[in-house]
Enzyme design. Structure first.
Site, PDB file in Angstrom:
ATOM      1  N   ASP A   1      -3.248   2.778  -5.956  1.00 20.21           N
ATOM      2  CA  ASP A   1      -2.107   2.824  -5.044  1.00 20.21           C
ATOM      3  C   ASP A   1      -1.936   1.576  -4.183  1.00 20.21           C
ATOM      4  O   ASP A   1      -1.268   1.617  -3.150  1.00 20.21           O
ATOM      5  CB  ASP A   1      -2.220   4.054  -4.134  1.00 20.21           C
ATOM      6  CG  ASP A   1      -3.480   4.026  -3.278  1.00 20.21           C
ATOM      7  OD1 ASP A   1      -4.349   3.177  -3.527  1.00 20.21           O
ATOM      8  OD2 ASP A   1      -3.588   4.857  -2.352  1.00 20.21           O
ATOM      9  N   GLU A   2      -2.514   0.441  -4.576  1.00 18.83           N
ATOM     10  CA  GLU A   2      -2.313  -0.784  -3.800  1.00 18.83           C
ATOM     11  C   GLU A   2      -2.234  -2.002  -4.707  1.00 18.83           C
ATOM     12  O   GLU A   2      -2.900  -2.066  -5.747  1.00 18.83           O
ATOM     13  CB  GLU A   2      -3.404  -0.969  -2.746  1.00 18.83           C
ATOM     14  CG  GLU A   2      -4.814  -1.023  -3.298  1.00 18.83           C
ATOM     15  CD  GLU A   2      -5.840  -1.214  -2.185  1.00 18.83           C
ATOM     16  OE1 GLU A   2      -5.492  -1.810  -1.143  1.00 18.83           O
ATOM     17  OE2 GLU A   2      -6.988  -0.790  -2.368  1.00 18.83           O
TER      18      GLU A   2
ATOM     19  N   ASP B   1       0.854  -1.190   0.000  1.00 14.66           N
ATOM     20  CA  ASP B   1       0.000   0.000   0.000  1.00 14.66           C
ATOM     21  C   ASP B   1       0.892   1.242   0.000  1.00 14.66           C
ATOM     22  O   ASP B   1       1.752   1.403   0.876  1.00 14.66           O
ATOM     23  CB  ASP B   1      -0.896  -0.019   1.244  1.00 14.66           C
ATOM     24  CG  ASP B   1      -1.979   1.045   1.191  1.00 14.66           C
ATOM     25  OD1 ASP B   1      -2.194   1.617   0.107  1.00 14.66           O
ATOM     26  OD2 ASP B   1      -2.605   1.310   2.239  1.00 14.66           O
ATOM     27  N   MET B   2       0.696   2.132  -0.966  1.00 13.25           N
ATOM     28  CA  MET B   2       1.497   3.347  -1.045  1.00 13.25           C
ATOM     29  C   MET B   2       1.122   4.297   0.095  1.00 13.25           C
ATOM     30  O   MET B   2      -0.031   4.355   0.518  1.00 13.25           O
ATOM     31  CB  MET B   2       1.291   4.040  -2.393  1.00 13.25           C
ATOM     32  CG  MET B   2       1.542   3.151  -3.607  1.00 13.25           C
ATOM     33  SD  MET B   2       3.148   2.356  -3.596  1.00 13.25           S
ATOM     34  CE  MET B   2       4.223   3.783  -3.695  1.00 13.25           C
TER      35      MET B   2
ATOM     36  N   ARG C   1      -0.639  15.251   9.448  1.00 16.76           N
ATOM     37  CA  ARG C   1      -1.442  14.456  10.384  1.00 16.76           C
ATOM     38  C   ARG C   1      -1.004  14.686  11.827  1.00 16.76           C
ATOM     39  O   ARG C   1      -1.801  14.547  12.758  1.00 16.76           O
ATOM     40  CB  ARG C   1      -1.345  12.971  10.020  1.00 16.76           C
ATOM     41  CG  ARG C   1      -1.928  12.637   8.657  1.00 16.76           C
ATOM     42  CD  ARG C   1      -1.868  11.153   8.368  1.00 16.76           C
ATOM     43  NE  ARG C   1      -2.170  10.873   6.966  1.00 16.76           N
ATOM     44  CZ  ARG C   1      -2.324   9.655   6.449  1.00 16.76           C
ATOM     45  NH1 ARG C   1      -2.205   8.605   7.235  1.00 16.76           N
ATOM     46  NH2 ARG C   1      -2.579   9.496   5.166  1.00 16.76           N
TER      47      ARG C   1
END
Length: 647
Positions: free
Chosen positions: A120-121, A18-19, A60
């Site tokens: 992206d995965e 997973d990116m 985040r």
């Protein structure tokens, strides 16, 4: 609906890669000055700063979340950099991110079977690579273990402070470990190496989960981010699932998960363990009941599909609240834009991957404000897909009108097309599916033209330029040219004839440029073939055979290289006629081989790429030749490819 598949008896090594906040990474690669700074990618809709699509890990830390809008994110993190997603046709253009994802897939697919799950995965089946490594260079024989491997998180290991690296090293190098754990260790070493290759070649970081099936690998990949990997030995599966919320499981985030919570009081996966398989089958059916029983124990037999290309192409747009579409004309406008994008992606897929889609599907969400049945679902509609932007747009509009009539029910005759009829469309999408390998002979019409080689980047543009340079045919099918008399052929002196004769090679550079420019504004298929000299066969039998079996070639005695009126025959002197009517047999055979094709190897859909004015005539060449009514010379483009009657 989930499908219960038995897990193979032999141990597998499956990884889910997973990116990390991928859209942000793509934008940071474009703008390196953003690296290390709080960054977020926002939607093109600027209302309240736009909705956040991706948030960097730096942002985040300040409390920025994807559920926020840009203005709210700035309040939480004033120094955040907001990058707007690219826009095309009034909607987000994700091609930049799709292409970046393809770069990653091309690297990951080097070691095993690869399934691209999204932009992206990716899922990887590394079983064969792990078996090979275990037999040739097992982990316990390694002199040194790479630092990236030692950063792995192995579930179930003692997390003694300060001893994490040593515990991981010991787990990887155990000679007494079970075969399936040794395989898992080899898989983790392979994944760590792949992740480093991705970073070196693309500057992107990614996280991964390594387990014995897809479900567990998917759960593990998101546990330690960014740029880390998590290994799930079989002995740790029960502990992983015990406290996992039921809604976190794939395919349990919707109605089925809601039913488990409300009807059975199941909130975690461990709660599901108390129900026997028969009870679950009785409640949800044999297949779904068995599937629920399996996943609660970490059992999943889903295979990694060997697919690095998407199973379908889709384009969609949401119209929330007051933006809802309430007129057919508004729907048509957006359908045209969506279909144009879809057509471009289909053509690119055909050229690059030699694949053809067969089904066009329209999806929409809509409401009826003046009906008690306002929750009725807007039906999806499908039909066979016809290539060509105009055809896709036409079919999509027909599908929408059909679905709208079904949606409106008994009121359709009163409300269809009315601006104030109480219905509105809040989401619209078109998709192409059932994508299969193209049959032999399928491709762009450009491959028939000697001077044009189709490519993913230039074929469409070049072909469009050729079409724009061509003038339309007259309704009768004859050639039209502004300001010129079509009734009589252009006469030239013997010197002029010799200068422009298509059998001569004495044109100087300036004259060749002028010859090329004179095709502009004239409509003749010769404009598409101007990279090749016309052949001069004089045999009637041979000409008819070519017209039926091969791309037709011009007959003798006609010169198409005229400077002022290309496409019209020129009169030649007897001496010149004798020269061009006797080509060598080798040259004639060479030209025949260059243009020969088999009718059954041509996909008729490629004809749609030609100008509309000549499509019917070209289709006629692909049908059996019918000569009941001879065509008069000059009345159709085909006369240039039939044997000359001139004696």
């Amino acid at each position: 609906m989930p499908v219960a598949r038995p897990e193979p008896s032999d141990a597998r090594v499956i990884s889910h890669v997973d990116m990390d906040c991928f859209y942000v990474q793509v934008e940071q690669r474009k703008q390196p000055e953003l690296r290390g700074l709080p960054t977020a990618v926002v939607q093109y809709n600027s209302w309240q700063g736009g909705g956040l699509i991706a948030v960097s890990y730096e942002a985040r830390k300040y409390g920025v979340k994807r559920s926020m809008r840009g203005d709210e994110a700035k309040k939480v993190c004033p120094q955040i950099h907001l990058v707007q997603v690219p826009v095309a046709r009034g909607k987000a253009d994700l091609n930049l991110y799709r292409n970046a994802g393809s770069e990653v897939v091309s690297i990951l697919s080097r070691k095993g079977r690869c399934e691209r799950a999204s932009i992206d995965e990716v899922y990887l089946d590394l079983t064969d690579a792990a078996e090979t490594m275990l037999s040739e260079n097992p982990p316990e024989m390694l002199e040194a273990v790479d630092d990236e491997v030692l950063k792995s998180h192995v579930l179930g290991l003692d997390e003694d402070e300060g001893k994490e690296v040593e515990n991981v090293r010991e787990w990887f190098c155990r000679s007494s470990a079970e075969h399936r754990d040794k395989l898992l260790a080899c898989g983790a070493i392979i994944v760590a190496d792949l992740r480093m290759q991705v970073f070196k070649e693309t500057q992107f970081t990614c996280s991964a989960g390594i387990a014995h099936n897809k479900m567990l690998a998917k759960l593990a990949s998101g546990m330690n981010k960014p740029a880390q990997q998590t290994v799930v030995p079989l002995s740790s599966v029960e502990g992983l699932l015990a406290s996992l919320p039921i809604k976190k499981m794939k395919q349990l985030g919707g109605k089925l998960g809601n039913s488990l919570q409300s009807d059975l009081g199941v909130n975690t996966v461990s709660d599901l363990l108390q129900f026997p398989e028969e009870k679950l089958q009785e409640r949800y059916g044999i297949n779904t009941g068995t599937w629920l029983w399996n996943i609660s124990r970490g059992i999943s037999g889903d295979e990694v599909e060997g697919r690095i290309l998407p199973k379908s192409h889709g384009c969609g747009k949401n119209f929330p609240g007051p933006q809802a579409l309430r007129k057919i004309t508004s729907v048509q406008r957006w359908l045209n834009d969506l279909c144009e994008e879809l057509s471009e992606r289909l053509q690119s897929d055909l050229v690059q991957n030699k694949r053809v889609a067969h089904t066009l599907t329209l999806h929409a969400r809509a409401y009826k404000s003046n009906d008690s049945d306002s929750q009725r679902k807007f039906p999806s509609k499908s039909c066979p897909l016809r290539y060509g932007t105009a055809k896709i747009q036409e079919d999509a509009l027909k599908l929408f009108n059909s679905a709208l009539r079904d949606f409106l029910g008994s009121h359709r005759s009163e409300t269809l097309g009315n601006q104030n009829n109480g219905w509105g469309v809040t989401a619209l999408s078109v998709s192409a599916s059932k994508i299969l390998a193209a049959p032999p002979g399928t491709g762009s019409i450009l491959r028939f033209f000697h001077s044009c080689e189709p490519s993913s980047s230039s074929s469409k543009q070049n072909f469009s330029e050729i079409i724009q340079d061509s003038a339309p045919l007259s309704p009768s099918g004859s050639l039209s040219s502004s300001g010129l008399n079509q009734a009589e052929p252009q006469k030239r002196s013997t010197a002029e004839e010799t200068q422009i004769n298509c059998g001569t090679s004495t044109l100087n550079q300036d004259e060749q440029k002028r010859e090329s420019s004179n095709y502009k504004g004239r409509c003749s298929i010769l404009g598409f073939l101007k990279g090749s000299k016309p052949s001069c066969s004089s045999s009637k039998h041979e000409g008819a055979e070519i017209a039926q079996e091969a791309l037709p070639v011009p007959p003798s005695g006609i010169d198409y290289c005229t400077e002022h009126n290309p496409g019209l025959p020129l009169k030649r002197s007897p001496e010149e006629e004798n020269i061009v009517s006797q080509p060598s047999s080798d040259h004639s055979q060479q030209r025949r081989e260059m243009w020969t094709y088999r009718v059954d190897e041509i996909d008729p859909s490629v004809i749609d790429e030609l100008p509309p004015e000549i499509q019917e005539e070209v289709r006629g060449w692909l049908r059996p030749l019918k000569r009941a009514n001879p065509v008069k010379r000059g009345s159709s483009i085909t006369n240039y490819y039939l044997p000359s009657r001139k004696k």
